[in-house]
Design a protein around this motif. Structure first.
Motif, PDB file in Angstrom:
ATOM      1  N   SER A  58     -23.112   3.516 -17.873  1.00 43.89           N
ATOM      2  CA  SER A  58     -22.055   2.587 -18.253  1.00 43.89           C
ATOM      3  C   SER A  58     -22.027   2.434 -19.762  1.00 43.89           C
ATOM      4  O   SER A  58     -23.073   2.452 -20.420  1.00 43.89           O
ATOM      5  CB  SER A  58     -22.302   1.215 -17.608  1.00 43.89           C
ATOM      6  OG  SER A  58     -21.409   0.234 -18.112  1.00 43.89           O
ATOM      7  N   THR A  59     -20.827   2.264 -20.321  1.00 47.76           N
ATOM      8  CA  THR A  59     -20.693   1.966 -21.740  1.00 47.76           C
ATOM      9  C   THR A  59     -20.994   0.488 -21.988  1.00 47.76           C
ATOM     10  O   THR A  59     -21.142  -0.297 -21.053  1.00 47.76           O
ATOM     11  CB  THR A  59     -19.274   2.267 -22.238  1.00 47.76           C
ATOM     12  OG1 THR A  59     -18.357   1.407 -21.545  1.00 47.76           O
ATOM     13  CG2 THR A  59     -18.902   3.721 -22.014  1.00 47.76           C
ATOM     14  N   GLY A  62     -18.627  -1.718 -20.227  1.00 47.89           N
ATOM     15  CA  GLY A  62     -18.581  -1.672 -18.770  1.00 47.89           C
ATOM     16  C   GLY A  62     -17.888  -0.497 -18.137  1.00 47.89           C
ATOM     17  O   GLY A  62     -17.683  -0.484 -16.922  1.00 47.89           O
ATOM     18  N   ALA A  64     -17.579   3.081 -16.511  1.00 49.95           N
ATOM     19  CA  ALA A  64     -18.445   4.057 -15.863  1.00 49.95           C
ATOM     20  C   ALA A  64     -17.978   5.483 -16.099  1.00 49.95           C
ATOM     21  O   ALA A  64     -18.682   6.434 -15.764  1.00 49.95           O
ATOM     22  CB  ALA A  64     -18.504   3.788 -14.361  1.00 49.95           C
ATOM     23  N   SER A  70     -17.949  11.047 -16.078  1.00 52.53           N
ATOM     24  CA  SER A  70     -19.069  10.339 -16.688  1.00 52.53           C
ATOM     25  C   SER A  70     -19.690  11.113 -17.853  1.00 52.53           C
ATOM     26  O   SER A  70     -20.353  10.519 -18.711  1.00 52.53           O
ATOM     27  CB  SER A  70     -20.143  10.045 -15.635  1.00 52.53           C
ATOM     28  OG  SER A  70     -20.618  11.261 -15.055  1.00 52.53           O
ATOM     29  N   PRO A 206     -17.982   4.778  -8.134  1.00 54.07           N
ATOM     30  CA  PRO A 206     -17.980   3.325  -8.135  1.00 54.07           C
ATOM     31  C   PRO A 206     -17.566   2.685  -6.809  1.00 54.07           C
ATOM     32  O   PRO A 206     -18.160   1.683  -6.404  1.00 54.07           O
ATOM     33  CB  PRO A 206     -16.982   2.996  -9.251  1.00 54.07           C
ATOM     34  CG  PRO A 206     -17.084   4.156 -10.183  1.00 54.07           C
ATOM     35  CD  PRO A 206     -17.262   5.346  -9.288  1.00 54.07           C
ATOM     36  N   LEU A 223     -29.983   2.666 -14.312  1.00 53.81           N
ATOM     37  CA  LEU A 223     -28.755   2.483 -15.075  1.00 53.81           C
ATOM     38  C   LEU A 223     -28.954   2.870 -16.534  1.00 53.81           C
ATOM     39  O   LEU A 223     -29.827   2.333 -17.208  1.00 53.81           O
ATOM     40  CB  LEU A 223     -28.285   1.030 -14.995  1.00 53.81           C
ATOM     41  CG  LEU A 223     -27.027   0.677 -15.792  1.00 53.81           C
ATOM     42  CD1 LEU A 223     -25.822   1.451 -15.257  1.00 53.81           C
ATOM     43  CD2 LEU A 223     -26.776  -0.824 -15.750  1.00 53.81           C
ATOM     44  N   ARG A 236     -15.690   0.191 -13.396  1.00 54.49           N
ATOM     45  CA  ARG A 236     -17.082  -0.211 -13.581  1.00 54.49           C
ATOM     46  C   ARG A 236     -17.945   0.670 -12.694  1.00 54.49           C
ATOM     47  O   ARG A 236     -17.434   1.489 -11.928  1.00 54.49           O
ATOM     48  CB  ARG A 236     -17.254  -1.672 -13.193  1.00 54.49           C
ATOM     49  CG  ARG A 236     -16.452  -2.628 -14.048  1.00 54.49           C
ATOM     50  CD  ARG A 236     -16.290  -3.963 -13.345  1.00 54.49           C
ATOM     51  NE  ARG A 236     -17.538  -4.467 -12.796  1.00 54.49           N
ATOM     52  CZ  ARG A 236     -17.619  -5.378 -11.830  1.00 54.49           C
ATOM     53  NH1 ARG A 236     -16.510  -5.856 -11.281  1.00 54.49           N
ATOM     54  NH2 ARG A 236     -18.783  -5.797 -11.393  1.00 54.49           N
ATOM     55  N   ILE A 237     -19.267   0.494 -12.743  1.00 54.53           N
ATOM     56  CA  ILE A 237     -20.140   1.360 -11.943  1.00 54.53           C
ATOM     57  C   ILE A 237     -20.002   1.057 -10.456  1.00 54.53           C
ATOM     58  O   ILE A 237     -20.297   1.913  -9.620  1.00 54.53           O
ATOM     59  CB  ILE A 237     -21.614   1.271 -12.369  1.00 54.53           C
ATOM     60  CG1 ILE A 237     -22.190  -0.126 -12.107  1.00 54.53           C
ATOM     61  CG2 ILE A 237     -21.779   1.686 -13.820  1.00 54.53           C
ATOM     62  CD1 ILE A 237     -23.701  -0.184 -12.220  1.00 54.53           C
TER      63      ILE A 237
END
Length: 268
Positions: A58-59, A62, A64, A70, A206, A223, A236-237
């Motif tokens: 994740s950045t 947030g 993903a 990715s 996700p 993570l 998001r993830i």
């Protein structure tokens, strides 16, 4: 020189050659050290219990993914950990959409882990288990034409019979893990364990990770926090409906390199 900074006692002991509390080590960890740091927990006596871990990136804001993938927010060390986690697993669960977006290929046999996998009674490489309701795949892809071990497809009992037949004709093993068209996460974990796959790894996407979280079957999250900002509307993830009560996980270890954080969390 790459640097990995262990910040928990458990990880520091491995990184510093057995003495926690010293200065960070100015060297890259070996694959054997990474494998020890990310080892699955020992099963209690009796029938081995499945342990499901997820590996996601994740950045800072947030995201993903970037542009649907990715890889742009990852790093070389993240990919070393990615490969190590695969080498420790019996099976890798992944959603069908992620297979299509990321261009999934079968897990490769890696000589560096061959002896350890054989000693653990594992196949030469982990199987890829694709979670799919519709079974809409290009069976000419390497995931189906040249896996080291047969690819698994997890689906529901109401899946279209002709698509099940097409998957089996392509060499995939279809595993029923739900009463309807879709897959029940609890049933999926149980079905894989019944096949002897107890060291489970999921790489998303996700939506599937959100379903695993909601079903309460996720034991661990690895993570990577990428020191990047992407803005936009990337996922998001974990997606899908929120849980009634947030799931609490505890930090097991944390590594750092060039601003990237590699965390390992287990549910309390």
């Amino acid at each position: 020189m790459r640097r990995l900074f262990p910040v928990t006692d458990e990880t520091a002991t491995r990184a510093l050659g057995g003495s926690a509390g010293g200065d960070p080590v100015e060297r890259e960890w070996s694959l054997a050290e990474l494998a020890a740091a990310y080892a699955y927990p020992e099963s209690a006596p009796g029938a081995p219990q499945p342990w499901l871990r997820a590996n996601m990136v994740s950045t800072l804001d947030g995201a993903a993914q970037h542009d649907g993938r990715s890889q742009p927010i990852s790093t070389a060390t993240d990919m070393r950990i990615f490969g190590t986690l695969r080498a420790l697993a019996d099976v890798v669960m992944v959603g069908a959409e992620t297979v299509r977006q990321e261009g999934y290929r079968p897990a490769r046999v890696r000589a560096e882990f061959a002896e350890a996998r054989e000693a653990a009674g594992q196949a030469p490489a982990p199987a890829i288990a694709v979670v799919s309701a519709g079974l809409e795949f290009d069976y000419g892809l390497p995931l189906f034409t040249s896996p080291a071990v047969p690819t698994l497809i997890l689906t529901g009992a109401a899946a279209a019979p002709d698509r099940v037949a097409a998957a089996e004709k392509a060499g995939a093993r279809v595993v029923i893990a739900g009463d309807g068209v879709g897959v029940d996460p609890v049933r999926a974990v149980q079905a894989l364990a019944e096949l002897g796959h107890t060291r489970l790894l999921t790489e998303g996407g996700p939506r599937m990770l959100g379903q695993l979280v909601a079903a309460g079957v996720l034991d661990e999250l690895c993570l990577t926090i990428s020191p990047m900002l992407t803005a936009g509307d990337a996922q998001r993830i974990a997606g899908g409906p929120s849980v009634a009560v947030p799931k609490r996980f505890e930090l097991v270890s944390l590594l750092e390199e060039e601003g990237f954080l590699f965390g390992r969390y287990r549910r309390t």
